[in-house]
Structures are given as C-alpha cells and as structure tokens.
Design a protein around this motif. Structure first.
Motif, PDB file in Angstrom:
ATOM      1  N   LEU A  85       4.207   6.112   6.855  1.00 24.94           N
ATOM      2  CA  LEU A  85       3.150   4.506   6.719  1.00 24.94           C
ATOM      3  C   LEU A  85       2.175   4.717   6.133  1.00 24.94           C
ATOM      4  O   LEU A  85       0.975   5.415   6.493  1.00 24.94           O
ATOM      5  CB  LEU A  85       2.705   4.198   7.983  1.00 24.94           C
ATOM      6  CG  LEU A  85       2.446   2.923   8.166  1.00 24.94           C
ATOM      7  CD1 LEU A  85       3.011   2.050   7.780  1.00 24.94           C
ATOM      8  CD2 LEU A  85       2.352   2.608   9.588  1.00 24.94           C
ATOM      9  N   VAL A  86       2.170   4.713   4.668  1.00 24.93           N
ATOM     10  CA  VAL A  86       0.586   5.106   3.795  1.00 24.93           C
ATOM     11  C   VAL A  86      -0.249   3.893   3.600  1.00 24.93           C
ATOM     12  O   VAL A  86       0.525   2.836   3.099  1.00 24.93           O
ATOM     13  CB  VAL A  86       1.393   5.525   2.383  1.00 24.93           C
ATOM     14  CG1 VAL A  86      -0.413   6.207   2.070  1.00 24.93           C
ATOM     15  CG2 VAL A  86       1.913   6.853   2.438  1.00 24.93           C
ATOM     16  N   PRO A  87      -1.556   3.171   4.437  1.00 21.98           N
ATOM     17  CA  PRO A  87      -2.445   2.015   3.923  1.00 21.98           C
ATOM     18  C   PRO A  87      -2.370   2.101   2.556  1.00 21.98           C
ATOM     19  O   PRO A  87      -2.433   3.308   2.048  1.00 21.98           O
ATOM     20  CB  PRO A  87      -3.867   2.735   4.776  1.00 21.98           C
ATOM     21  CG  PRO A  87      -3.373   3.331   5.227  1.00 21.98           C
ATOM     22  CD  PRO A  87      -2.312   4.291   4.672  1.00 21.98           C
ATOM     23  N   SER A  88      -2.495   0.476   1.779  1.00 22.83           N
ATOM     24  CA  SER A  88      -2.289   0.720   0.212  1.00 22.83           C
ATOM     25  C   SER A  88      -4.179   0.853  -0.401  1.00 22.83           C
ATOM     26  O   SER A  88      -3.383   2.064  -1.550  1.00 22.83           O
ATOM     27  CB  SER A  88      -2.183  -0.622  -0.003  1.00 22.83           C
ATOM     28  OG  SER A  88      -2.810  -1.455   0.505  1.00 22.83           O
ATOM     29  N   VAL A  89      -4.844   1.370   0.166  1.00 23.61           N
ATOM     30  CA  VAL A  89      -5.886   1.713  -0.499  1.00 23.61           C
ATOM     31  C   VAL A  89      -5.576   3.095  -1.005  1.00 23.61           C
ATOM     32  O   VAL A  89      -6.810   3.603  -1.320  1.00 23.61           O
ATOM     33  CB  VAL A  89      -7.153   1.762   0.456  1.00 23.61           C
ATOM     34  CG1 VAL A  89      -8.441   2.133   0.014  1.00 23.61           C
ATOM     35  CG2 VAL A  89      -6.957  -0.442   1.168  1.00 23.61           C
ATOM     36  N   GLU A  90      -5.223   3.894   0.649  1.00 23.71           N
ATOM     37  CA  GLU A  90      -4.880   5.534   0.528  1.00 23.71           C
ATOM     38  C   GLU A  90      -3.890   6.045  -1.071  1.00 23.71           C
ATOM     39  O   GLU A  90      -4.604   6.728  -1.632  1.00 23.71           O
ATOM     40  CB  GLU A  90      -4.473   5.843   1.640  1.00 23.71           C
ATOM     41  CG  GLU A  90      -5.415   5.842   2.294  1.00 23.71           C
ATOM     42  CD  GLU A  90      -6.660   6.882   2.537  1.00 23.71           C
ATOM     43  OE1 GLU A  90      -6.928   8.031   1.905  1.00 23.71           O
ATOM     44  OE2 GLU A  90      -7.391   6.654   3.333  1.00 23.71           O
TER      45      GLU A  90
END
Length: 223
Positions: free
Chosen positions: A112-117
């Motif tokens: 689960l990867v934040p789009s900012v990251e």
C-alpha cells in the motif's frame, strides 16, 4: 493496458475479481467499519474508494493485482505498471499492489503505497507512458518498497490508518472553513433489528452559494 492483461483474455476479469476480493476482505475484517465505493467512470486511475464509518475522509485507491500463477510471481518478484496519463499524486490517493493466490481465491501479499511516495520513488521518465513497479515477494527483503509491504490482515489496518491521518489533516487545515457563510444541519436516526440498535448522526453541511448562485452542499463534518 498492462502487458499482463494483453496476454490473457481472462486476466481483466480476474483483476476485477481481485478488486472485489480486496473490498470484501477489508469490510469483513473490520466488521463493517470500512466501506468501499467504485467509480462509474474510471478515467482517473481510481478503482476503489475507501471510507470509514463516522468519518468524512476518503482514500482513493488504484489497484494493481497479479496472480501467483504469474511467471514473475513464481520467481519471487511482483511487477506492475502505472500509466503516467492517469497518475497524479495527491494526499488522498494510494496505489495498492496486491498478489492473489488464484488457486485458493485469497490475498497473498500487498504493498500500500501513498501516491506521493510512489512519485518520489518511481525513478526517471515513464517508458512507453508507464511507470514500472518491481518489488521482491521474499520475506526479509529490503528493496525500496519493503516498508510498504503488508500481510493480508495488515491491509485493512493500513487503510484505516491512512483514513485517520486524512481525517486529522482535514480537521486541522486552516482553510477548511474559508468562504463558508451558510451552514446546514441534518440529523438522522436509524434503528437496526438487533445490534447495534438505535444510532444518531448529525451532518454539518456547507450551504454557501457558488458563483452560479447554487449551494455547494459540501459535507464538513459528522457528529
């Protein structure tokens, strides 16, 4: 469309089933605390929208699913592609890369990867209009995506944490009430047969009028 979808006529159907599997799993594990919506038109790269009961925050999620029967997965790697045309990083968007045990019909692993990251780590320019995501499926691996890797039961917890962070950010945003000059209050009472019994919620709505003279009808909070 990803190469994986192009190679198998049944792959698109299986990927859609994986999205429903993720949705049902998260709802069941959280005892209904999480709910999930889908977009009628998928032109922004959003497959699922998660929201928590009693909260105004939502988390949009782009899902990239791969099956364990996939050759790359059997080699211990997960690979997927994100189209640059539909990728715009923002705080309320995450990318969910999920491997599915298609023999047993259950989740195997997730990132689960934040789009900012993802935007920070995706590397150089997109190749053929796509960004490539490659992560190791092996326990103990320390690639750049390892910190985002989750076991199935950790996935609902991770989504809830994202929603709580977004909810807190909304409450503390200095411009949250900017331009609000009219409020509406709407109270709802509902009764269930059996637990949890009677419930009461008060919605606070921004009824300020826009430039076209129409009320915004923007939900500000639930109490």
């Amino acid at each position: 469309m990803d190469d994986y979808l192009e190679k198998s006529p049944n792959a698109a159907r299986m990927v859609k089933a994986a999205e429903y599997l993720v949705s049902a799993f998260c709802i069941l594990v959280t005892q209904g605390q999480l709910n999930v919506s889908t977009s009628m038109v998928d032109d922004e790269g959003v497959d699922l929208v998660f929201h928590q009961r009693g909260s105004t925050a939502t988390l949009a999620v782009q899902v990239k699913a791969r099956m364990l029967s996939n050759t790359m997965a059997q080699r211990g790697r997960f690979q997927a592609f994100v189209r640059s045309q539909t990728f715009t990083p923002r705080n309320d968007l995450a990318l969910l890369f999920v491997s599915v045990d298609d023999r047993r019909g259950q989740l195997d692993q997730a990132w689960l990867v934040p789009s900012v990251e993802f935007d920070k780590r995706k590397g150089g320019a997109a190749s053929q209009g796509r960004y490539r995501f490659v992560a190791s499926r092996k326990e103990g691996s320390q690639d750049q995506w390892a910190r985002f890797r989750l076991r199935p039961l950790q996935l609902p917890e991770g989504i809830l944490q994202h929603l709580e962070d977004l909810d807190q950010a909304q409450l503390t945003a200095e411009d949250r009430l900017a331009g609000v000059d009219a409020l509406g209050v709407d109270e709802h009472v509902w009764r269930h047969v059996g637990p949890p019994g009677t419930g009461l919620v008060t919605g606070i709505v921004d009824h300020s009028r826009g430039e076209d003279g129409r009320p915004r009808a923007r939900l500000l909070d639930l109490v």
